[in-house]
Design a protein around this motif. Structure first.
Motif, PDB file in Angstrom:
ATOM      1  N   GLU A  31      85.608  38.558  67.032  1.00 15.11           N
ATOM      2  CA  GLU A  31      85.244  37.421  66.180  1.00 15.11           C
ATOM      3  C   GLU A  31      83.792  36.972  66.348  1.00 15.11           C
ATOM      4  O   GLU A  31      83.258  36.222  65.543  1.00 15.11           O
ATOM      5  N   ALA A  32      83.120  37.448  67.389  1.00 13.61           N
ATOM      6  CA  ALA A  32      81.742  37.042  67.668  1.00 13.61           C
ATOM      7  C   ALA A  32      80.778  37.920  66.875  1.00 13.61           C
ATOM      8  O   ALA A  32      80.175  38.857  67.387  1.00 13.61           O
ATOM      9  N   THR A  33      80.640  37.605  65.596  1.00 17.46           N
ATOM     10  CA  THR A  33      79.792  38.397  64.703  1.00 17.46           C
ATOM     11  C   THR A  33      78.410  37.781  64.519  1.00 17.46           C
ATOM     12  O   THR A  33      77.640  38.236  63.673  1.00 17.46           O
ATOM     13  N   ARG A  34      78.098  36.777  65.294  1.00 20.20           N
ATOM     14  CA  ARG A  34      76.761  36.181  65.318  1.00 20.20           C
ATOM     15  C   ARG A  34      76.232  36.280  66.740  1.00 20.20           C
ATOM     16  O   ARG A  34      77.000  36.222  67.706  1.00 20.20           O
ATOM     17  N   ALA A  35      74.924  36.438  66.851  1.00 18.00           N
ATOM     18  CA  ALA A  35      74.310  36.547  68.172  1.00 18.00           C
ATOM     19  C   ALA A  35      72.901  35.978  68.124  1.00 18.00           C
ATOM     20  O   ALA A  35      72.328  35.779  67.049  1.00 18.00           O
ATOM     21  N   GLU A  68      76.553  35.420  72.138  1.00 19.56           N
ATOM     22  CA  GLU A  68      77.413  35.863  71.037  1.00 19.56           C
ATOM     23  C   GLU A  68      78.400  34.748  70.712  1.00 19.56           C
ATOM     24  O   GLU A  68      78.893  34.073  71.621  1.00 19.56           O
ATOM     25  N   TYR A  69      78.694  34.592  69.401  1.00 16.85           N
ATOM     26  CA  TYR A  69      79.607  33.539  68.979  1.00 16.85           C
ATOM     27  C   TYR A  69      80.141  33.842  67.582  1.00 16.85           C
ATOM     28  O   TYR A  69      79.553  34.630  66.835  1.00 16.85           O
ATOM     29  N   ALA A  70      81.244  33.215  67.250  1.00 18.41           N
ATOM     30  CA  ALA A  70      81.827  33.350  65.918  1.00 18.41           C
ATOM     31  C   ALA A  70      81.036  32.464  64.949  1.00 18.41           C
ATOM     32  O   ALA A  70      80.464  31.444  65.362  1.00 18.41           O
ATOM     33  N   PRO A  71      80.987  32.824  63.668  1.00 14.47           N
ATOM     34  CA  PRO A  71      80.235  32.022  62.693  1.00 14.47           C
ATOM     35  C   PRO A  71      80.625  30.540  62.689  1.00 14.47           C
ATOM     36  O   PRO A  71      79.764  29.673  62.521  1.00 14.47           O
ATOM     37  N   HIS A 116      81.182  28.739  65.101  1.00 17.04           N
ATOM     38  CA  HIS A 116      80.594  28.058  66.257  1.00 17.04           C
ATOM     39  C   HIS A 116      79.065  27.985  66.179  1.00 17.04           C
ATOM     40  O   HIS A 116      78.410  27.647  67.166  1.00 17.04           O
ATOM     41  N   ALA A 117      78.511  28.281  65.019  1.00 15.37           N
ATOM     42  CA  ALA A 117      77.047  28.278  64.863  1.00 15.37           C
ATOM     43  C   ALA A 117      76.458  26.891  65.144  1.00 15.37           C
ATOM     44  O   ALA A 117      75.416  26.777  65.799  1.00 15.37           O
ATOM     45  N   GLU A 118      77.106  25.847  64.679  1.00 15.16           N
ATOM     46  CA  GLU A 118      76.596  24.496  64.920  1.00 15.16           C
ATOM     47  C   GLU A 118      76.650  24.136  66.410  1.00 15.16           C
ATOM     48  O   GLU A 118      75.726  23.513  66.946  1.00 15.16           O
ATOM     49  N   VAL A 119      77.705  24.551  67.079  1.00 14.51           N
ATOM     50  CA  VAL A 119      77.834  24.326  68.522  1.00 14.51           C
ATOM     51  C   VAL A 119      76.717  25.063  69.257  1.00 14.51           C
ATOM     52  O   VAL A 119      76.118  24.534  70.205  1.00 14.51           O
ATOM     53  N   GLU A 148      73.754  25.738  68.059  1.00 14.67           N
ATOM     54  CA  GLU A 148      72.513  24.983  67.807  1.00 14.67           C
ATOM     55  C   GLU A 148      72.416  23.782  68.757  1.00 14.67           C
ATOM     56  O   GLU A 148      71.333  23.461  69.244  1.00 14.67           O
ATOM     57  N   GLU A 149      73.536  23.121  69.018  1.00 12.39           N
ATOM     58  CA  GLU A 149      73.551  21.996  69.969  1.00 12.39           C
ATOM     59  C   GLU A 149      73.157  22.472  71.372  1.00 12.39           C
ATOM     60  O   GLU A 149      72.375  21.809  72.060  1.00 12.39           O
ATOM     61  N   LEU A 150      73.705  23.601  71.787  1.00 16.30           N
ATOM     62  CA  LEU A 150      73.392  24.160  73.106  1.00 16.30           C
ATOM     63  C   LEU A 150      71.900  24.459  73.227  1.00 16.30           C
ATOM     64  O   LEU A 150      71.250  24.061  74.196  1.00 16.30           O
ATOM     65  N   VAL A 151      71.336  25.135  72.244  1.00 22.52           N
ATOM     66  CA  VAL A 151      69.923  25.496  72.285  1.00 22.52           C
ATOM     67  C   VAL A 151      69.051  24.242  72.297  1.00 22.52           C
ATOM     68  O   VAL A 151      68.092  24.146  73.070  1.00 22.52           O
ATOM     69  N   ALA A 152      69.382  23.264  71.481  1.00 22.34           N
ATOM     70  CA  ALA A 152      68.607  22.016  71.446  1.00 22.34           C
ATOM     71  C   ALA A 152      68.665  21.302  72.790  1.00 22.34           C
ATOM     72  O   ALA A 152      67.647  20.808  73.288  1.00 22.34           O
ATOM     73  N   MET A 153      69.838  21.259  73.392  1.00 20.08           N
ATOM     74  CA  MET A 153      70.000  20.612  74.698  1.00 20.08           C
ATOM     75  C   MET A 153      69.132  21.301  75.747  1.00 20.08           C
ATOM     76  O   MET A 153      68.419  20.644  76.512  1.00 20.08           O
TER      77      MET A 153
END
Length: 184
Positions: A82-86, A147-150, A152-155, A157-162
């Motif tokens: 399910e992790a089709t984004r990276a 890697e993450y599922a689509p 979870h893209a917003e989550v 973005e929160e991690l990277v911003a933090m």
């Protein structure tokens, strides 16, 4: 085990964007391949049509025992269907970071920036692996792979911003943000 990230014309991952977060960027390429090997068997040299970054997954350097247990319990493995984004986020820290002792870096990494403690809430939705590349002579000190599922893209973005708002990030001299989607 050595891991090579090669931006080029072909690869399993389609490049969605390449953008500098700080400092110089990487050349824009349409695809990224990721390969693992027991030794550095260099792929073709980078050219106007490709670039490569090599790192090695190593022991955890700033992590204490209880943190390691918590991370192991919470994290998901790489390669989930399910992790089709990276995201590949290579980072180079400045000289001030490297002039500190490991204990001083640890205090900034966790005691002040809470890198591990605050990141735990994003697991297992986000799988991650850190590759060390400073001692391999590359242009970056660390290659961070997520890697993450689509959904979870917003989550993510929160991690990277933090992480970019932390005291630790003040020591970042160069960071490039490469976003990817898995090809079928």
């Amino acid at each position: 085990m050595f891991t090579t990230f090669r931006g080029g014309q072909t690869g399993t991952w389609r490049v969605l964007s390449i953008a500098p977060a700080r400092g110089d960027t990487l050349p824009i390429m349409p695809a990224l391949s990721v390969t693992h090997a027991d030794s550095i068997a260099l792929p073709p040299a980078p050219s106007a049509h490709s670039w490569r970054l090599i790192g090695v997954a190593s022991h955890l350097r700033y992590t204490e025992r209880l943190e390691k247990i918590a991370l192991t319990k919470a994290q998901a493995g790489l390669g989930r269907a399910e992790a089709t984004r990276a995201a590949l986020i290579p980072i180079r820290k400045n000289n001030a970071w490297w002039l500190m002792t490991q204990n001083e870096r640890r205090r900034i990494f966790e005691d002040k920036s809470r890198h591990i403690a605050d990141s735990l809430k994003y697991l297992p939705a986000i799988a991650r692996q850190l590759y060390h590349s400073r001692d391999l002579g590359g242009p970056f000190d660390f290659l961070t792979w997520f890697e993450y599922a689509p959904e979870h893209a917003e989550v993510f973005e929160e991690l990277v911003a933090m992480l970019r708002e932390s005291e630790e990030w003040q020591f970042v001299e160069r960071e490039v943000d490469v976003r990817l989607a898995k090809e079928d």
